[in-house]
Design an enzyme around this catalytic site. Sequence first.
Site, short mmCIF file in Angstrom:
data_model
loop_
_atom_site.label_atom_id
_atom_site.label_comp_id
_atom_site.label_asym_id
_atom_site.label_seq_id
_atom_site.Cartn_x
_atom_site.Cartn_y
_atom_site.Cartn_z
N TYR A 145 79.26 -112.80 -7.48
CA TYR A 145 79.25 -112.58 -8.79
C TYR A 145 77.75 -112.65 -9.28
O TYR A 145 77.38 -111.71 -10.19
CB TYR A 145 80.10 -113.77 -9.35
CG TYR A 145 79.99 -113.86 -10.67
CD1 TYR A 145 80.39 -112.78 -11.72
CD2 TYR A 145 79.25 -114.84 -11.51
CE1 TYR A 145 80.19 -112.85 -13.05
CE2 TYR A 145 79.27 -115.06 -12.74
CZ TYR A 145 79.80 -114.01 -13.64
OH TYR A 145 79.42 -114.06 -15.11
N SER A 167 74.16 -114.08 -16.61
CA SER A 167 74.93 -115.59 -16.23
C SER A 167 73.85 -116.32 -15.76
O SER A 167 72.92 -116.04 -15.17
CB SER A 167 76.03 -115.16 -15.45
OG SER A 167 76.56 -116.49 -14.81
N LYS A 213 75.20 -109.58 -10.91
CA LYS A 213 74.61 -109.77 -12.17
C LYS A 213 73.02 -109.61 -12.24
O LYS A 213 72.47 -109.16 -13.11
CB LYS A 213 75.01 -111.22 -12.90
CG LYS A 213 76.30 -111.40 -13.35
CD LYS A 213 76.76 -110.52 -14.62
CE LYS A 213 78.02 -110.62 -15.13
NZ LYS A 213 78.41 -109.68 -16.22
#
Length: 327
Positions: free
Chosen positions: A142, A118, A146
């Site tokens: 988050y 991402s 990643k």
Amino acid sequence: MSQSVLVTGGAGYIGSHACKALARAGYQPVVFDNLSRGHREAVRWGPLIEGDLADRNRLVMALETHQVAAVMHFAAYAYVGESVADPAMYYRNNLAGSLSLLEAVREVGVDKMVFSSSCATYGIPVGSPIRESAPQLPVNPYGETKLAIERALHWFGQAYGLRSVSLRYFNAAGADLEGEIGEFHEPETHLVPLVLQAALKRRPHVDIYGTDYPTADGTAIRDYIHVGDLAEAHLRALEYLCAGRESTALNLGTGRGHSVREVIAVAESVCGRAIPRRETARRAGDPAVLVADPSRAAEQFGWRARNSDLQTIIATAFAWLQRCVKQ
Ligand code: UFG
């Protein structure tokens, strides 16, 4: 016999579009999904193995039974706000789950993986557009998970010969051009479906989070990329790895940014009606501008976005949403 590709999270939004692209290109997508956020109805191009990434034995069974040649790894929680509120859940599901997958893959000797990363791994960007060489300093759990998986892939490559492509998505949006699958999140937090739900009167208005950004119209700018273009990039990544090429990490975006107000204006023109909106404060953690420099993907894969003009993104998302409303 067609080559099997294990698609974790293949019942989800981007994973299901990748399965359709794989099947169309002659591969057999084998979906591995616990259906906690994905949808059984979205698994239409190959078998579904219900299972959790934490269940390494089940992963090994899936990889061996289907003689899997490569893995596409989508399965993850993907709400930034939720990750800040409950980081334990994100570290367990996204990071520990991915480690379990990497160990299963190593155990059976699969040596190719395409990973859903991402633009959240960049955090607050120092410049725009963002190149892959920009500092990766995530600002939420988050993005941290990643990035940690990208790093694990790097070291698994060095030590065990696993080759990988990490694809750093910018803002995925839109739906299948043929209307077979689309976006369905519960709860929905993404701009495009929320704008269209307001157009269909399924919600009273769409909130504009922040009108005081240092941008031309004061609202935040994002690089919206059609989900079908993302699916196509996964195929290119797979072919790149099958050709024996080295691990890489690539931005997937268009290189063009659109403000929240622009998205609403295009949606009004596509839907042919006014869309009620409410101006509110900024959402915590939202950068002003996130735009990709996608040139590495063009150089390494010959990939570029083909259906990611806002018009197509919004028209396909609208067609999908109308279909869902009718059902
Ligand atoms: N926005 C609104 N109103 C809304 C929802 C969103 O104004 O109701 C704005 C946001 O502030 C942002 C833009 O619309 O400026 C896009 O927001 P989304 O929630 O659709 O997408 P994000 O840019 O927040 O998130 C995306 C991905 C995440 C990824 C993140 C990286 O969905 O998975 O980019 O920053 F982590």
